[in-house]
Design a protein around this motif. Structure first.
Motif, mmCIF file in Angstrom:
data_model
loop_
_atom_site.group_PDB
_atom_site.id
_atom_site.type_symbol
_atom_site.label_atom_id
_atom_site.label_comp_id
_atom_site.label_asym_id
_atom_site.label_seq_id
_atom_site.Cartn_x
_atom_site.Cartn_y
_atom_site.Cartn_z
ATOM 1 N N ASP A 48 -10.655 -62.520 -61.673
ATOM 2 C CA ASP A 48 -9.825 -61.340 -61.879
ATOM 3 C C ASP A 48 -10.569 -60.047 -61.591
ATOM 4 N N ALA A 49 -11.906 -60.176 -61.288
ATOM 5 C CA ALA A 49 -12.692 -58.973 -61.017
ATOM 6 C C ALA A 49 -12.090 -58.227 -59.837
ATOM 7 N N GLY A 50 -11.809 -56.983 -60.040
ATOM 8 C CA GLY A 50 -11.291 -56.147 -58.967
ATOM 9 C C GLY A 50 -9.839 -56.399 -58.625
ATOM 10 N N LYS A 51 -9.122 -57.134 -59.459
ATOM 11 C CA LYS A 51 -7.728 -57.468 -59.171
ATOM 12 C C LYS A 51 -6.903 -56.188 -59.069
ATOM 13 N N GLY A 52 -6.092 -56.098 -58.017
ATOM 14 C CA GLY A 52 -5.265 -54.930 -57.817
ATOM 15 C C GLY A 52 -5.966 -53.797 -57.119
ATOM 16 N N LYS A 53 -7.252 -53.975 -56.789
ATOM 17 C CA LYS A 53 -8.022 -52.945 -56.104
ATOM 18 C C LYS A 53 -8.293 -53.374 -54.673
ATOM 19 N N VAL A 54 -8.757 -52.433 -53.871
ATOM 20 C CA VAL A 54 -9.202 -52.767 -52.524
ATOM 21 C C VAL A 54 -10.413 -53.682 -52.638
ATOM 22 N N PRO A 55 -10.442 -54.806 -51.932
ATOM 23 C CA PRO A 55 -11.592 -55.709 -52.035
ATOM 24 C C PRO A 55 -12.890 -55.023 -51.628
ATOM 25 N N ALA A 56 -13.980 -55.443 -52.244
ATOM 26 C CA ALA A 56 -15.277 -54.903 -51.874
ATOM 27 C C ALA A 56 -15.645 -55.308 -50.454
ATOM 28 N N LEU A 57 -15.312 -56.548 -50.097
ATOM 29 C CA LEU A 57 -15.691 -57.076 -48.786
ATOM 30 C C LEU A 57 -14.610 -58.038 -48.291
ATOM 31 N N GLU A 58 -14.219 -57.874 -47.043
ATOM 32 C CA GLU A 58 -13.249 -58.778 -46.411
ATOM 33 C C GLU A 58 -13.808 -59.249 -45.072
ATOM 34 N N ILE A 59 -13.847 -60.542 -44.897
ATOM 35 C CA ILE A 59 -14.290 -61.135 -43.637
ATOM 36 C C ILE A 59 -13.108 -61.906 -43.060
ATOM 37 N N SER A 60 -12.732 -61.596 -41.819
ATOM 38 C CA SER A 60 -11.595 -62.274 -41.192
ATOM 39 C C SER A 60 -11.986 -62.800 -39.817
ATOM 40 N N ASN A 61 -11.858 -64.108 -39.644
ATOM 41 C CA ASN A 61 -12.088 -64.754 -38.346
ATOM 42 C C ASN A 61 -13.411 -64.326 -37.712
ATOM 43 N N LEU A 62 -14.466 -64.391 -38.504
ATOM 44 C CA LEU A 62 -15.790 -63.990 -38.017
ATOM 45 C C LEU A 62 -16.390 -65.086 -37.136
#
Length: 267
Positions: free
Chosen positions: A3-17
């Motif tokens: 639930d950490a950071g739920k509803g917030k912009v994610p700290a880090l997002e990796i997509s199709n790296l």
């Protein structure tokens, strides 16, 4: 995810790296379509055998490898080909070998103060002393050289250096694998405490499932450059992974000393 950071912009997002090494016919794809999301304040583990591509993911994030495709976002902002100065105020990395990652001819004072000077941050004396306090090193160590410190002390300096710019995200590349087991527990306890006190987000790479189980809420298992399974740490502890490779990796890790970690790791 936790639930950490739920509803917030994610700290880090990796997509199709995707990450590549070499050119022409010798070009090799080390990371294949890796995707995951790290909420603010979470701790996420990448595990797998040597050569699985897990450390390469960290190097792509920090810009240490240039030949990559996909999307990397930090706090909602998409990273370009090069890392801007502001990136290093948000993201820092702690490397595997604390001796190799510290300049042998620089004192602890210079190692810790250099990031502040590069980023034109003042109040250096106070910040350096506070950093030593934060990682549990005596202030008298300020003018020692890396060769005058133990492996665990050197890694504490490396952690302190990573925190000098007050980043929100730490990338931890096998941060205890070069240390004795008793010292490993001390460093892991330190990292756990720092995360709690500072609200840090961790992305940890390790081949040691015992370490990851104590540090992370969620784990991605990598094999031959691909993520084969993402699972919660409780699922891993209960030995109920779905993927056959993950099951094999878990069985291979059962030789670690559970009693030792139970005795040394803080709840």
């Amino acid at each position: 995810m936790s639930d950490a950071g739920k509803g917030k912009v994610p700290a880090l997002e990796i997509s199709n790296l995707n990450v590549f090494f070499g050119h022409g016919e010798s070009r090799f794809q080390a990371v294949k379509n890796v995707s995951f999301v790290l909420p603010e304040g979470a701790s996420f583990g990448l595990v797998g055998e040597s050569g699985s591509g897990k450390s390469t993911v960290l190097r792509a994030i920090t810009g240490l490898v240039r030949d990559w495709s996909g999307t990397i976002k930090v706090a909602g902002s998409t990273l370009g080909e090069r890392r801007e100065t502001a990136f290093y105020r948000q993201v820092q990395m702690v490397f595997q070998d604390p001796y190799a990652s510290l300049h042998p001819r620089h004192t602890v004072d210079r190692i810790l103060s250099e990031p502040l000077r590069l980023h034109r941050i003042g109040d250096i004396d106070r910040r350096v002393l506070q950093a030593l306090d934060d990682v549990g090193l005596p202030r008298a160590f300020r003018f020692r050289y890396p060769h005058q410190l133990s492996g665990g002390q050197r890694q504490r300096v490396a952690v302190a250096r990573a925190l000098m710019l007050e980043p929100r995200i730490l990338l931890l590349d096998e941060p205890t694998s070069a240390l004795d087991v008793s010292v490993q527990a001390e460093i892991l306890n330190l990292l756990t405490d720092l995360r709690a006190r500072r609200g840090l987000t961790y992305l940890m790479v390790s081949h040691d499932l015992a370490v990851v189980a104590h540090m992370c809420e969620q784990i991605a298992v990598m094999r031959l450059g691909e993520v084969v399974e993402v699972m919660g740490v409780e699922q891993m502890r209960q030995a109920t992974p779905e993927d056959a490779y993950t099951q094999e990796l878990l069985r291979a890790s059962l030789g670690y000393d559970r009693d030792f970690f139970s005795a040394h790791m803080e709840e």
